[in-house]
Scaffold this motif. Structure first.
Motif, PDB file in Angstrom:
ATOM      1  N   ARG A   1       1.770   6.283  -5.497  1.00 14.41           N
ATOM      2  CA  ARG A   1       1.241   4.986  -5.093  1.00 14.41           C
ATOM      3  C   ARG A   1       0.139   4.519  -6.045  1.00 14.41           C
ATOM      4  O   ARG A   1      -0.400   5.297  -6.807  1.00 14.41           O
ATOM      5  CB  ARG A   1       0.707   5.072  -3.657  1.00 14.41           C
ATOM      6  N   ALA A   2      -0.155   3.238  -5.973  1.00 10.43           N
ATOM      7  CA  ALA A   2      -1.161   2.657  -6.866  1.00 10.43           C
ATOM      8  C   ALA A   2      -2.502   3.343  -6.675  1.00 10.43           C
ATOM      9  O   ALA A   2      -3.005   3.417  -5.558  1.00 10.43           O
ATOM     10  CB  ALA A   2      -1.295   1.165  -6.596  1.00 10.43           C
ATOM     11  N   LYS A   3      -3.073   3.848  -7.751  1.00  8.41           N
ATOM     12  CA  LYS A   3      -4.375   4.509  -7.624  1.00  8.41           C
ATOM     13  C   LYS A   3      -5.210   4.459  -8.895  1.00  8.41           C
ATOM     14  O   LYS A   3      -6.367   4.884  -8.891  1.00  8.41           O
ATOM     15  CB  LYS A   3      -4.180   5.968  -7.223  1.00  8.41           C
ATOM     16  N   VAL A   4      -4.658   3.969 -10.007  1.00  7.58           N
ATOM     17  CA  VAL A   4      -5.404   3.937 -11.256  1.00  7.58           C
ATOM     18  C   VAL A   4      -6.524   2.909 -11.170  1.00  7.58           C
ATOM     19  O   VAL A   4      -6.311   1.771 -10.755  1.00  7.58           O
ATOM     20  CB  VAL A   4      -4.466   3.601 -12.433  1.00  7.58           C
ATOM     21  N   THR A   5      -7.717   3.319 -11.556  1.00  9.61           N
ATOM     22  CA  THR A   5      -8.854   2.398 -11.577  1.00  9.61           C
ATOM     23  C   THR A   5      -9.256   2.010 -12.994  1.00  9.61           C
ATOM     24  O   THR A   5      -9.868   0.968 -13.201  1.00  9.61           O
ATOM     25  CB  THR A   5     -10.077   3.019 -10.873  1.00  9.61           C
TER      26      THR A   5
ATOM     27  N   CYS B   1       0.000   2.345 -16.739  1.00 15.03           N
ATOM     28  CA  CYS B   1      -1.071   2.764 -17.629  1.00 15.03           C
ATOM     29  C   CYS B   1      -0.777   4.139 -18.226  1.00 15.03           C
ATOM     30  O   CYS B   1      -0.103   4.972 -17.615  1.00 15.03           O
ATOM     31  CB  CYS B   1      -2.391   2.839 -16.863  1.00 15.03           C
TER      32      CYS B   1
ATOM     33  N   CYS C   1      -7.280   1.608 -16.473  1.00 15.90           N
ATOM     34  CA  CYS C   1      -5.978   1.676 -17.146  1.00 15.90           C
ATOM     35  C   CYS C   1      -6.103   2.207 -18.567  1.00 15.90           C
ATOM     36  O   CYS C   1      -5.143   2.724 -19.130  1.00 15.90           O
ATOM     37  CB  CYS C   1      -5.330   0.292 -17.162  1.00 15.90           C
TER      38      CYS C   1
ATOM     39  N   ALA D   1       2.462  -5.360 -11.001  1.00 16.73           N
ATOM     40  CA  ALA D   1       1.971  -3.999 -11.236  1.00 16.73           C
ATOM     41  C   ALA D   1       1.773  -3.777 -12.730  1.00 16.73           C
ATOM     42  O   ALA D   1       2.541  -4.279 -13.557  1.00 16.73           O
ATOM     43  CB  ALA D   1       2.954  -2.973 -10.687  1.00 16.73           C
TER      44      ALA D   1
ATOM     45  N   ASP E   1       0.803  -1.222   0.000  1.00 10.41           N
ATOM     46  CA  ASP E   1       0.000   0.000   0.000  1.00 10.41           C
ATOM     47  C   ASP E   1       0.834   1.269   0.000  1.00 10.41           C
ATOM     48  O   ASP E   1       0.345   2.335  -0.383  1.00 10.41           O
ATOM     49  CB  ASP E   1      -0.941   0.022   1.214  1.00 10.41           C
TER      50      ASP E   1
ATOM     51  N   TRP F   1      -0.470   3.815 -12.353  1.00  8.33           N
ATOM     52  CA  TRP F   1      -0.303   2.361 -12.246  1.00  8.33           C
ATOM     53  C   TRP F   1      -1.232   1.812 -11.166  1.00  8.33           C
ATOM     54  O   TRP F   1      -1.814   2.554 -10.383  1.00  8.33           O
ATOM     55  CB  TRP F   1       1.151   2.023 -11.933  1.00  8.33           C
ATOM     56  N   HIS F   2      -1.333   0.489 -11.160  1.00  6.03           N
ATOM     57  CA  HIS F   2      -2.116  -0.189 -10.136  1.00  6.03           C
ATOM     58  C   HIS F   2      -1.587  -1.594  -9.972  1.00  6.03           C
ATOM     59  O   HIS F   2      -0.922  -2.144 -10.861  1.00  6.03           O
ATOM     60  CB  HIS F   2      -3.608  -0.210 -10.487  1.00  6.03           C
TER      61      HIS F   2
END
Length: 419
Positions: A371-375, A395, A377, A392, A358, A383-384
């Motif tokens: 941090r990962a947050k793309v819902t 995007c 792509c 990972a 996280d 990125w996520h």
């Protein structure tokens, strides 16, 4: 060649968790609370040493995992932040490029490279009061497109070159117009753009010679790629402005006036060895060629032929143009860029895996994507994580940056809320 391995650079950060009062250490004989200081030394990859003082308390320090459910504890000896450098999985490419006389001859080898004079009246279509830009050679446009592609993806592609015909070709109406370098004109190598561009005739060349021995070029490219590491995807980019006309064992006029159908067999053979052939056609008309002695195969619809080649090569496009059809220089640029990007995955495995996914952050080409947050792509930049929390996916712009930079940095950070 073997798949790239990640590089880990340890950077400073250690935390000691405190989870409320705890029993004093067994050798603590003092009745009250005393504080001491522990000096911890971390050596970084730049060969510098950083010392951090970590306060400890004999009455409040604890690394026990039996704390309350709301308390997150860390082992101060393992909770170091680090930067993991991950390289892209490269793709192997041989550029099989036609450099026959038809690429520079006047008038066939000249074209409206910026499509500003579609009615061919010499005046700009955008402003009829202004002359259109002068036509340029097809070779000049191809040179520009290859230059841009090799420069953009030099860090991500392992590339080689097969020119057809080779520089030894002549203008004679004989097999001397059909030589091909064997092995490749430029062998496969990483960061090979300088060598390949040096082997190309200059963009302003007007003295290209020879016919179109496309089948021989595919055969040489296939042999080189078949011997390469199968862990990487392998590709041929076949660029031509017409039909192959150098069938081995044939004599003029059949040598030049009949299509060399062995090209079909060579591309099928490459596909059978899991080598994908991408077909790019320059100024290909959708009509049947006349049956005249002109050095070009008779009674051939080059549009249909290149569609067939693209299907055999394993990379047909949807629609009436199953090959990459270029009618202007920008089409060539777009085709080569799309082919390169389609071969380079933006899905990476974080190895070793982060202790706290996280709080993992990713930087690509000096751009901080956080941090990962793309819902979504398909429409977002960043990125996520995929379902496993270790893989990972980059995007949008993050993916494009990664494909060109060839590497990314994953910043592993400790949990935000230690006790």
């Amino acid at each position: 060649m073997s798949p790239p391995r990640p590089t880990i650079c340890l950077v400073l950060a250690m935390f000691v968790a405190t989870c409320g009062p705890g029993d004093p250490p067994a050798d603590d004989t003092s009745p009250g609370t005393t504080s001491t200081t522990v000096a911890t030394t971390v050596t970084t990859t730049s060969e510098t040493t950083t010392t951090t003082e970590l306060p400890t308390s004999s009455s409040t320090s604890s690394t026990s995992t039996s704390a309350s459910d709301s308390c997150v504890t860390f082992d101060p000896n393992s909770c170091g932040e680090s930067i993991v450098t991950i390289d892209i999985s490269p793709a192997l490419f041989v550029f099989a490029l036609e450099k026959s006389v038809s690429m520079v001859s006047d008038p066939k080898g000249l074209w409206d490279h910026d499509a500003d004079d579609l009615d061919d009246d010499g005046q700009s279509d955008l402003d009829p009061q202004q002359p259109a830009t002068p036509k340029t050679t097809r070779w000049a446009s191809l040179h520009h497109a290859v230059d841009a592609t090799l420069t953009n993806f030099d860090a991500s592609l392992i590339t080689g070159l097969s020119l057809f015909p080779s520089d030894a070709a002549t203008l004679d109406y004989t097999p001397a117009a059909c030589p091909v370098d064997d092995p490749l004109t430029v062998p496969l190598a990483a960061k090979n753009s300088i060598s390949i561009l040096a082997a190309l005739p200059p963009a302003d060349a007007t003295d290209l010679k020879g016919a179109s021995p496309g089948a021989a070029a595919i055969a040489v490219a296939t042999a080189e790629l078949a011997a390469a590491d199968p862990a990487f995807t392998r590709h041929i980019v076949y660029v031509s402005d017409g039909a192959a006309n150098c069938r081995a064992g044939s004599d003029p006029p059949d040598l030049f006036e009949k299509f060399d159908d062995s090209l079909l067999d060579q591309i099928a053979a490459a596909t059978a060895q899991e080598i994908t052939t991408h077909v790019v056609g320059i100024a290909i008309p959708d009509l049947v060629s006349p049956a005249v002695k002109d050095g070009e195969p008779d009674s051939v619809n080059n549009h249909d032929l290149l569609n067939q080649l693209a299907t055999l090569g394993g990379a047909p496009l949807p629609g009436p143009d199953q090959f990459h059809a270029a009618t202007r220089e920008s089409d060539l640029l777009a085709a080569l860029d799309a082919i390169a990007r389609a071969s380079l995955s933006c899905v990476v495995t974080l190895d070793p895996p982060p202790q706290f996914p996280d709080t993992t952050e990713i930087n690509v080409n000096d751009i901080h994507y956080g941090r990962a947050k793309v819902t979504d792509c398909a429409s977002e930049d960043g990125w996520h994580f995929l379902d496993d929390g270790v893989t990972a996916e980059l995007c949008g712009l993050a993916c494009r940056d990664f494909q060109q930079a060839g590497t990314l940095d994953a910043n592993y950070r400790c949990h935000d809320t230690p006790c």
